[in-house]
Design a protein around this motif. Structure first.
Motif, PDB file in Angstrom:
ATOM      1  N   PRO A  20      27.746 -26.949  17.645  1.00 23.14           N
ATOM      2  CA  PRO A  20      28.286 -26.976  16.278  1.00 23.14           C
ATOM      3  C   PRO A  20      29.106 -25.711  16.002  1.00 23.14           C
ATOM      4  N   THR A  21      30.432 -25.852  15.972  1.00 29.89           N
ATOM      5  CA  THR A  21      31.308 -24.676  16.010  1.00 29.89           C
ATOM      6  C   THR A  21      31.150 -23.746  14.809  1.00 29.89           C
ATOM      7  N   LEU A  22      31.399 -24.265  13.615  1.00 34.07           N
ATOM      8  CA  LEU A  22      31.429 -23.365  12.459  1.00 34.07           C
ATOM      9  C   LEU A  22      30.087 -22.656  12.239  1.00 34.07           C
ATOM     10  N   PRO A  23      28.950 -23.384  12.263  1.00 28.65           N
ATOM     11  CA  PRO A  23      27.674 -22.670  12.110  1.00 28.65           C
ATOM     12  C   PRO A  23      27.471 -21.599  13.184  1.00 28.65           C
ATOM     13  N   LEU A  24      27.836 -21.923  14.432  1.00 38.16           N
ATOM     14  CA  LEU A  24      27.617 -20.932  15.491  1.00 38.16           C
ATOM     15  C   LEU A  24      28.560 -19.743  15.348  1.00 38.16           C
ATOM     16  N   LEU A  25      29.780 -19.992  14.840  1.00 36.12           N
ATOM     17  CA  LEU A  25      30.687 -18.868  14.570  1.00 36.12           C
ATOM     18  C   LEU A  25      30.031 -17.916  13.583  1.00 36.12           C
ATOM     19  N   LEU A  26      29.382 -18.496  12.556  1.00 32.77           N
ATOM     20  CA  LEU A  26      28.691 -17.659  11.572  1.00 32.77           C
ATOM     21  C   LEU A  26      27.561 -16.893  12.242  1.00 32.77           C
ATOM     22  N   VAL A  27      26.779 -17.607  13.078  1.00 34.61           N
ATOM     23  CA  VAL A  27      25.632 -16.977  13.732  1.00 34.61           C
ATOM     24  C   VAL A  27      26.098 -15.806  14.597  1.00 34.61           C
ATOM     25  N   ILE A  28      27.142 -16.034  15.409  1.00 37.98           N
ATOM     26  CA  ILE A  28      27.566 -14.987  16.346  1.00 37.98           C
ATOM     27  C   ILE A  28      28.220 -13.818  15.611  1.00 37.98           C
ATOM     28  N   SER A  29      29.063 -14.117  14.618  1.00 38.82           N
ATOM     29  CA  SER A  29      29.681 -12.972  13.920  1.00 38.82           C
ATOM     30  C   SER A  29      28.626 -12.174  13.177  1.00 38.82           C
ATOM     31  N   GLY A  30      27.632 -12.879  12.618  1.00 37.72           N
ATOM     32  CA  GLY A  30      26.546 -12.183  11.952  1.00 37.72           C
ATOM     33  C   GLY A  30      25.785 -11.316  12.936  1.00 37.72           C
ATOM     34  N   LEU A  31      25.561 -11.880  14.105  1.00 41.20           N
ATOM     35  CA  LEU A  31      24.835 -11.179  15.166  1.00 41.20           C
ATOM     36  C   LEU A  31      25.548  -9.893  15.556  1.00 41.20           C
ATOM     37  N   LEU A  32      26.871 -10.009  15.811  1.00 40.80           N
ATOM     38  CA  LEU A  32      27.620  -8.835  16.266  1.00 40.80           C
ATOM     39  C   LEU A  32      27.806  -7.826  15.137  1.00 40.80           C
ATOM     40  N   ALA A  33      27.986  -8.327  13.921  1.00 38.02           N
ATOM     41  CA  ALA A  33      28.249  -7.415  12.813  1.00 38.02           C
ATOM     42  C   ALA A  33      27.011  -6.590  12.477  1.00 38.02           C
ATOM     43  N   ALA A  34      25.821  -7.196  12.636  1.00 36.25           N
ATOM     44  CA  ALA A  34      24.607  -6.501  12.205  1.00 36.25           C
ATOM     45  C   ALA A  34      23.852  -5.891  13.374  1.00 36.25           C
ATOM     46  N   SER A  35      24.366  -6.076  14.594  1.00 34.43           N
ATOM     47  CA  SER A  35      23.614  -5.638  15.771  1.00 34.43           C
ATOM     48  C   SER A  35      23.428  -4.124  15.770  1.00 34.43           C
ATOM     49  N   ASP A  36      22.244  -3.661  16.202  1.00 37.86           N
ATOM     50  CA  ASP A  36      22.002  -2.226  16.290  1.00 37.86           C
ATOM     51  C   ASP A  36      21.874  -1.783  17.740  1.00 37.86           C
ATOM     52  N   SER A  37      22.328  -2.631  18.682  1.00 30.97           N
ATOM     53  CA  SER A  37      22.249  -2.229  20.085  1.00 30.97           C
ATOM     54  C   SER A  37      23.261  -1.108  20.334  1.00 30.97           C
ATOM     55  N   PRO A  38      22.926  -0.166  21.261  1.00 33.70           N
ATOM     56  CA  PRO A  38      23.779   1.026  21.475  1.00 33.70           C
ATOM     57  C   PRO A  38      25.232   0.667  21.800  1.00 33.70           C
ATOM     58  N   ALA A  39      25.436  -0.370  22.621  1.00 34.54           N
ATOM     59  CA  ALA A  39      26.798  -0.713  23.023  1.00 34.54           C
ATOM     60  C   ALA A  39      27.622  -1.126  21.807  1.00 34.54           C
ATOM     61  N   VAL A  40      27.033  -1.984  20.973  1.00 36.74           N
ATOM     62  CA  VAL A  40      27.756  -2.469  19.801  1.00 36.74           C
ATOM     63  C   VAL A  40      27.992  -1.328  18.813  1.00 36.74           C
ATOM     64  N   MET A  41      26.986  -0.437  18.680  1.00 36.62           N
ATOM     65  CA  MET A  41      27.135   0.683  17.754  1.00 36.62           C
ATOM     66  C   MET A  41      28.269   1.608  18.196  1.00 36.62           C
ATOM     67  N   ALA A  42      28.328   1.885  19.507  1.00 33.82           N
ATOM     68  CA  ALA A  42      29.372   2.769  20.031  1.00 33.82           C
ATOM     69  C   ALA A  42      30.740   2.147  19.808  1.00 33.82           C
ATOM     70  N   PHE A  43      30.798   0.839  20.033  1.00 35.74           N
ATOM     71  CA  PHE A  43      32.045   0.103  19.856  1.00 35.74           C
ATOM     72  C   PHE A  43      32.522   0.179  18.405  1.00 35.74           C
TER      73      PHE A  43
END
Lengths: 333, 310
Positions: B138-161
């Protein structure tokens, strides 16, 4: 045919498993689990309490184990508890939200079919005429219009501007499911139906408009392709009247691909309804996914997404079977 | 014997394939018109600092929801910012996202489609199943899930990025997520074209002359796929702009203070009943831009399709 169906269902299972794994992983990897949300702003709580809560909910387990537990429960129809809606997630989504989404999407799709299929045929038969240009232009515009813009605009038009201009004669409610002060138990059937229609009118039209644009373009292209085939020319050459050639010979073959379009469109309508349901404050399933994500109530998200994925696979199977039923040239064995 | 009068000879004009396509394209008036619109949009985006009448982020505490006036043509938003200026700056983001997503998804789609179509057999089977899998999500719901995931992620790689990119990080996230879900259409188109091409005689001839697989693919196959790819890329730009706006509208896309046409609409349904001009203009810009790319794509399809005769 039965063997084919059986084989296809067997093939669906690993795909469904893989999809559920992807959906689960992406949802479970979200930072901020339900316990974080629960303890946020609670100064009394100690780290030990948090650890105990996480252990109680199984949130300290590695993700593959959590997926496995979730899968076993899901197979039993148990999608966990929804905290934000205080109900079992699956029950809440299917009983409270799904009917609202169906009420919106099914009529929208039916209306779109009833309007777009005849218009598409008409457009194809008069290719390069003025009506054809107008219809093609309309479908391009409707296809390019963002629902999250058109929605608010028609809300303003029908809930604010028109009531002002007509002195309240023409007025539609600015979103919602129905009048809050209308009690279905005491009000008559017709009063409830009329009220429902008033609230449905705008979201339904906006949703249908987009579907009309898609189906119209698709139908026109199919019809043009079929009209240029040899057997149609033969039918004309042997002296059959145009109407007979078009409606008996060409139309049948032009309508068949609509099956594919619909089988792809139906699951898309459920996920895509997020935007329409948001704009018109319509508490459907798409809105539930959105609220679930915002509130970190992932059980609701998982139940809804699993349902949509299952629906996608079922409809693609149904489309293939319907093809075989409609088109005698296709045989699966 | 008198000489016969010379017959009028219609000169034979030889045209290259490109010239034929150009001629055909020029006849599609709507496509020509919208090509001009796109050029104007690009000029607007490039010259945003010069033509923007105000600072797009300058707030005016006394000018919340100011209606359109001679000074502020499109009015002011909920923080008293000039809507016209925000639209002009927002065009940069919309076009940037549109072009980047189209480029990336065309790249992935062409590689996948060519590999599947050229080699056939097992690689075709694997890639086709993968495409089916992606299309069943399901494209649109998963787009929301993934962008939410990346936007709120606290993993070191994402934070550095995020630290490295600052406010632009949400743009990169949106581009990546949209490309990830945007390549399947191209892959399918390219695959079916490549399946047709691979059995043509000129491919056999090239192989007989000693060309190896990479050369066959890059020199002999991909150039013949270009018409399909170009049309698809144009349509993808419009699609990506629309989806980015949808994500930003839902609050899962590009985050303020960066102004995009989508996030300018994010509070649309709350303010529209009182202040309809606030969502009107950004949405109109999305409509015009997406429409322009769709018509351009349509015109190019007419021009590049060898089956259409004009």
């Amino acid at each position: 045919m039965a063997t084919y169906t059986f084989r296809r269902i067997l093939q669906m299972l690993p795909l469904l498993l893989l999809i559920s794994l992807i959906i689960y992983a992406l949802t479970a990897l979200q930072p901020g689990d339900p316990v974080d949300q629960l303890t946020l702003g609670n100064s009394q709580i100690t780290p030990a309490d948090i650890a105990r809560l996480k252990a109680a909910y199984g949130l300290d387990q590695p993700i593959y184990l959590r997926y496995f537990y979730w899968l076993v429960q899901a197979l039993h129809g148990d999608f966990g508890w929804s905290r934000s809606f205080s109900a079992p997630a699956a029950l809440y989504v299917f009983q409270e939200r799904l009917p609202n989404t169906l009420l919106l999407t099914v009529p929208a799709l039916l209306i779109a079919l009833l309007i777009a299929v005849p218009l598409g045929i008409y457009s194809a038969m008069r290719q390069y005429s003025l009506p054809d240009y107008v219809l093609t232009f309309f479908s391009f515009v409707a296809f390019s219009t963002p629902v999250f813009w058109l929605g608010p605009m028609v809300l303003w038009l029908f809930a604010i501007w028109l009531p002002q201009v007509t002195g309240g004669a023409v007025s539609l409610p600015p979103g919602g499911l129905g009048s809050p002060d209308l009690d279905p138990a005491t009000a008559g059937f017709w009063a409830v139906l009329g009220d429902k229609l008033k609230y449905l009118a705008l979201p339904l039209s906006v949703l249908a408009l987009r579907e009309i644009a898609v189906i119209l373009r698709f139908m026109r292209a199919n019809m043009l392709e079929v009209l240029n085939l040899d057997y149609v020319r033969t039918a004309r050459a042997k002296g059959l009247p145009v109407s007979k050639v078009v409606y008996k010979h060409a139309l049948r073959n032009a309508v068949i691909p609509i099956i594919t379009l619909l089988s792809l469109a139906i699951p898309g309508l459920f996920g895509g309804a997020i935007i329409t349901e948001t704009v018109f404050s319509w508490p459907g399933m798409g809105r539930a996914i959105f609220e679930g994500l915002v509130n970190k109530d992932f059980n609701v998200v998982l139940a809804s997404l699993t349902f949509i994925s299952l629906l996608t696979l079922i409809f693609s199977l149904l489309a293939d079977l319907a093809y075989a039923a409609v088109d005698p040239r296709i045989r699966y064995d | 014997m008198t000489a016969l009068p010379a017959l009028p000879v219609k000169p034979v004009v030889s045209r290259s394939a490109g010239a034929v396509a150009l001629r055909r394209f020029r006849r599609h008036r709507l496509a020509m018109f919208f090509l001009i619109v796109i050029v104007l949009l690009i000029v607007m985006a490039v010259s945003a600092p010069l033509i923007s009448p105000y600072d797009p982020n300058a707030q005016d505490l006394s000018g919340f929801y100011e209606p359109p006036s001679a000074q502020h043509l499109f009015g002011k938003d909920d923080l008293g910012r000039d809507i016209l200026s925000r639209i002009i700056w927002g065009s940069r983001i919309s076009l940037l996202v549109g072009f980047s997503v189209a480029t990336l998804s065309i790249l992935i789609g062409t590689v996948m489609g060519t590999l599947a179509g050229f080699f056939g057999g097992r690689s075709d089977y694997l890639i086709s199943r993968f495409i089916e899998l992606m299309l069943s999500l399901p494209t649109l719901p998963l787009l929301l899930v993934i962008s939410g995931l990346l936007a709120a992620s606290d993993s070191p790689a994402v934070m550095a990025f995020k630290a490295a990119l600052g406010a632009g990080s949400s743009i990169v996230i949106v581009v990546a997520v949209l490309s990830l879900f945007g390549w399947m259409g191209t892959a399918r188109l390219v695959r079916s074209e490549a399946l047709k091409l691979r059995n043509l005689e000129y491919m056999d001839a090239a192989r007989a002359l000693g060309a190896r697989n990479p050369r066959l693919m890059l020199r002999h196959m991909v150039p013949n796929l270009l018409p399909v790819i170009i049309v698809q890329a144009t349509l993808d730009v419009g699609g990506a702009i629309l989806t980015e706006a949808a994500l930003s509208f839902l609050g899962f896309g590009i985050q303020p203070p960066v102004s995009t046409w989508g996030n300018m609409l994010s509070n649309a349904q709350e303010v529209v009943l009182q202040y309809p001009w606030i969502p009107f203009f950004p949405g109109l810009m999305i409509l015009i831009t997406v429409l322009a790319f769709n018509f351009l794509g349509d015109g190019m399809r007419d021009a590049l399709d060898p089956r259409s005769k004009l």
